[in-house]
Design a protein around this motif. Structure first.
Motif, mmCIF file in Angstrom:
data_model
loop_
_atom_site.group_PDB
_atom_site.id
_atom_site.type_symbol
_atom_site.label_atom_id
_atom_site.label_comp_id
_atom_site.label_asym_id
_atom_site.label_seq_id
_atom_site.Cartn_x
_atom_site.Cartn_y
_atom_site.Cartn_z
ATOM 1 N N PHE A 26 10.167 10.714 -1.203
ATOM 2 C CA PHE A 26 8.955 11.240 -1.823
ATOM 3 C C PHE A 26 8.569 12.595 -1.231
ATOM 4 O O PHE A 26 8.281 13.542 -1.967
ATOM 5 N N LEU A 27 8.569 12.710 0.093
ATOM 6 C CA LEU A 27 8.178 13.974 0.732
ATOM 7 C C LEU A 27 9.159 15.094 0.421
ATOM 8 O O LEU A 27 8.776 16.263 0.351
ATOM 9 N N TYR A 28 10.415 14.745 0.194
ATOM 10 C CA TYR A 28 11.393 15.748 -0.233
ATOM 11 C C TYR A 28 10.977 16.320 -1.593
ATOM 12 O O TYR A 28 11.021 17.532 -1.814
ATOM 13 N N LYS A 29 10.543 15.446 -2.502
ATOM 14 C CA LYS A 29 10.071 15.902 -3.817
ATOM 15 C C LYS A 29 8.831 16.784 -3.666
ATOM 16 O O LYS A 29 8.694 17.791 -4.369
ATOM 17 N N VAL A 30 7.933 16.392 -2.762
ATOM 18 C CA VAL A 30 6.710 17.166 -2.537
ATOM 19 C C VAL A 30 7.057 18.575 -2.076
ATOM 20 O O VAL A 30 6.588 19.560 -2.648
ATOM 21 N N GLN A 31 7.914 18.689 -1.053
ATOM 22 C CA GLN A 31 8.254 20.021 -0.534
ATOM 23 C C GLN A 31 9.043 20.840 -1.539
ATOM 24 O O GLN A 31 8.967 22.059 -1.542
ATOM 25 N N ALA A 32 9.791 20.192 -2.423
ATOM 26 C CA ALA A 32 10.537 20.924 -3.451
ATOM 27 C C ALA A 32 9.596 21.607 -4.442
ATOM 28 O O ALA A 32 9.985 22.570 -5.112
ATOM 29 N N VAL A 46 0.840 -1.202 0.000
ATOM 30 C CA VAL A 46 0.000 0.000 0.000
ATOM 31 C C VAL A 46 0.875 1.252 0.000
ATOM 32 O O VAL A 46 0.575 2.222 -0.693
ATOM 33 N N LEU A 47 1.972 1.235 0.717
ATOM 34 C CA LEU A 47 2.888 2.375 0.756
ATOM 35 C C LEU A 47 3.545 2.583 -0.609
ATOM 36 O O LEU A 47 3.545 3.696 -1.143
ATOM 37 N N SER A 48 4.066 1.512 -1.195
ATOM 38 C CA SER A 48 4.745 1.650 -2.489
ATOM 39 C C SER A 48 3.773 2.043 -3.598
ATOM 40 O O SER A 48 4.106 2.870 -4.452
ATOM 41 N N GLN A 49 2.565 1.485 -3.581
ATOM 42 C CA GLN A 49 1.613 1.808 -4.646
ATOM 43 C C GLN A 49 1.060 3.224 -4.510
ATOM 44 O O GLN A 49 0.878 3.913 -5.518
ATOM 45 N N CYS A 50 0.795 3.663 -3.279
ATOM 46 C CA CYS A 50 0.310 5.039 -3.097
ATOM 47 C C CYS A 50 1.381 6.048 -3.516
ATOM 48 O O CYS A 50 1.096 7.006 -4.240
ATOM 49 N N ILE A 51 2.606 5.828 -3.074
ATOM 50 C CA ILE A 51 3.684 6.752 -3.441
ATOM 51 C C ILE A 51 3.936 6.687 -4.942
ATOM 52 O O ILE A 51 4.122 7.721 -5.597
ATOM 53 N N GLY A 52 3.925 5.493 -5.512
ATOM 54 C CA GLY A 52 4.103 5.357 -6.964
ATOM 55 C C GLY A 52 3.037 6.113 -7.751
ATOM 56 O O GLY A 52 3.322 6.739 -8.771
ATOM 57 N N TYR A 53 1.819 6.068 -7.263
ATOM 58 C CA TYR A 53 0.717 6.781 -7.910
ATOM 59 C C TYR A 53 0.904 8.299 -7.787
ATOM 60 O O TYR A 53 0.736 9.028 -8.761
ATOM 61 N N LEU A 54 1.248 8.754 -6.590
ATOM 62 C CA LEU A 54 1.350 10.198 -6.338
ATOM 63 C C LEU A 54 2.612 10.823 -6.924
ATOM 64 O O LEU A 54 2.642 12.027 -7.194
ATOM 65 N N ASP A 55 3.638 10.020 -7.126
ATOM 66 C CA ASP A 55 4.935 10.542 -7.566
ATOM 67 C C ASP A 55 4.992 10.711 -9.086
ATOM 68 O O ASP A 55 5.895 10.242 -9.754
ATOM 69 N N ALA A 60 -8.953 6.013 -8.770
ATOM 70 C CA ALA A 60 -8.710 7.017 -7.734
ATOM 71 C C ALA A 60 -8.260 8.346 -8.313
ATOM 72 O O ALA A 60 -8.003 8.472 -9.500
ATOM 73 N N ASP A 61 -8.172 9.329 -7.421
ATOM 74 C CA ASP A 61 -7.640 10.643 -7.764
ATOM 75 C C ASP A 61 -6.557 10.977 -6.743
ATOM 76 O O ASP A 61 -6.370 10.257 -5.758
ATOM 77 N N THR A 62 -5.851 12.060 -6.982
ATOM 78 C CA THR A 62 -4.709 12.440 -6.149
ATOM 79 C C THR A 62 -5.072 12.534 -4.674
ATOM 80 O O THR A 62 -4.395 11.957 -3.819
ATOM 81 N N HIS A 63 -6.130 13.246 -4.342
ATOM 82 C CA HIS A 63 -6.468 13.474 -2.934
ATOM 83 C C HIS A 63 -6.965 12.194 -2.243
ATOM 84 O O HIS A 63 -6.716 11.996 -1.048
ATOM 85 N N THR A 64 -7.629 11.335 -2.990
ATOM 86 C CA THR A 64 -8.077 10.069 -2.416
ATOM 87 C C THR A 64 -6.887 9.184 -2.071
ATOM 88 O O THR A 64 -6.818 8.605 -0.979
ATOM 89 N N VAL A 65 -5.916 9.088 -2.969
ATOM 90 C CA VAL A 65 -4.737 8.258 -2.705
ATOM 91 C C VAL A 65 -3.889 8.885 -1.593
ATOM 92 O O VAL A 65 -3.363 8.166 -0.735
ATOM 93 N N ALA A 66 -3.781 10.204 -1.563
ATOM 94 C CA ALA A 66 -3.052 10.870 -0.478
ATOM 95 C C ALA A 66 -3.738 10.588 0.864
ATOM 96 O O ALA A 66 -3.061 10.325 1.870
#
Length: 191
Positions: free
Chosen positions: A166-172, A50-59, A98-104
């Motif tokens: 992943f969170l480093y990419k988000v904050q960037a 679930v962690l890898s698939q959610c991050i893979g989707y959001l990234d 899904a959409d971005t906010h649902t997966v987040a």
């Protein structure tokens, strides 16, 4: 007797952890180590699926730039459906449903429902001391951080590393998504 909805949900997670474990499910409410062990039997990787698939989707560039990526709620009904599918050991197709906010929201729910945090509780004080050391001497603080990271279980380390990258990419991309380091800390800090 469960007095609150959250207590009831924790009990349901605990029961489904046991019930669906033989099928590679029961990830919500389990420890990261337990989830990885269960999934390895069914061809899983080094971090919970679930962690890898959610991050893979959001990234993806267009998703990671989404304004309020972790602040705006996703579709609650779909989050519950996806959670239940992961709990049962199924493979939800995030791209199709899904959409971005649902997966987040699903990712945040998974992290909140862990039986022990991504940095296990028994190491909490060690990591707090790293912060104090880093404030006084950054070089020594980084050495202490490396030392303590090597003490946590490998699945937790791999999960933490994946999440942090992943969170480093988000904050960037905070100019687009409004998720700077402070906002991420609010969203992901232990409660």
């Amino acid at each position: 007797m469960c007095d609150q909805k959250s207590d009831r949900e924790k009990w349901i997670d605990a029961i489904s952890c046991i019930s669906y474990a033989p099928f590679g499910g029961g990830m919500f409410g389990a420890t990261i180590e337990t989830a990885v062990k269960r999934e390895r039997i069914h061809g899983g990787g080094s971090i919970p699926r679930v962690l890898s698939q959610c991050i893979g989707y959001l990234d993806k560039d267009f998703r990671i730039r989404e304004s309020g990526i972790f602040r705006l709620p996703g579709n609650e009904k779909l989050v519950k459906q996806l959670k239940n599918e992961y709990q049962e050991g199924l493979e939800p197709n995030l791209e199709m449903r899904a959409d971005t906010h649902t997966v987040a929201s699903l990712l945040k729910l998974y992290l909140r429902r862990l039986a022990d945090s991504i940095i296990p509780a028994k190491f909490y004080e060690d990591f707090l001391s790293v912060i104090w050391t880093y404030d006084i001497n950054p070089t020594e603080g980084l050495q202490e951080l490396k030392f303590h990271l090597n003490k946590i279980p490998i699945p937790n380390y791999n999960s933490l590393r994946t999440l942090c990258v992943f969170l480093y990419k988000v904050q960037a991309l905070s100019d687009y998504n409004r998720m700077d380091v402070n906002n991420l800390a609010i969203v992901f800090a232990p409660t």
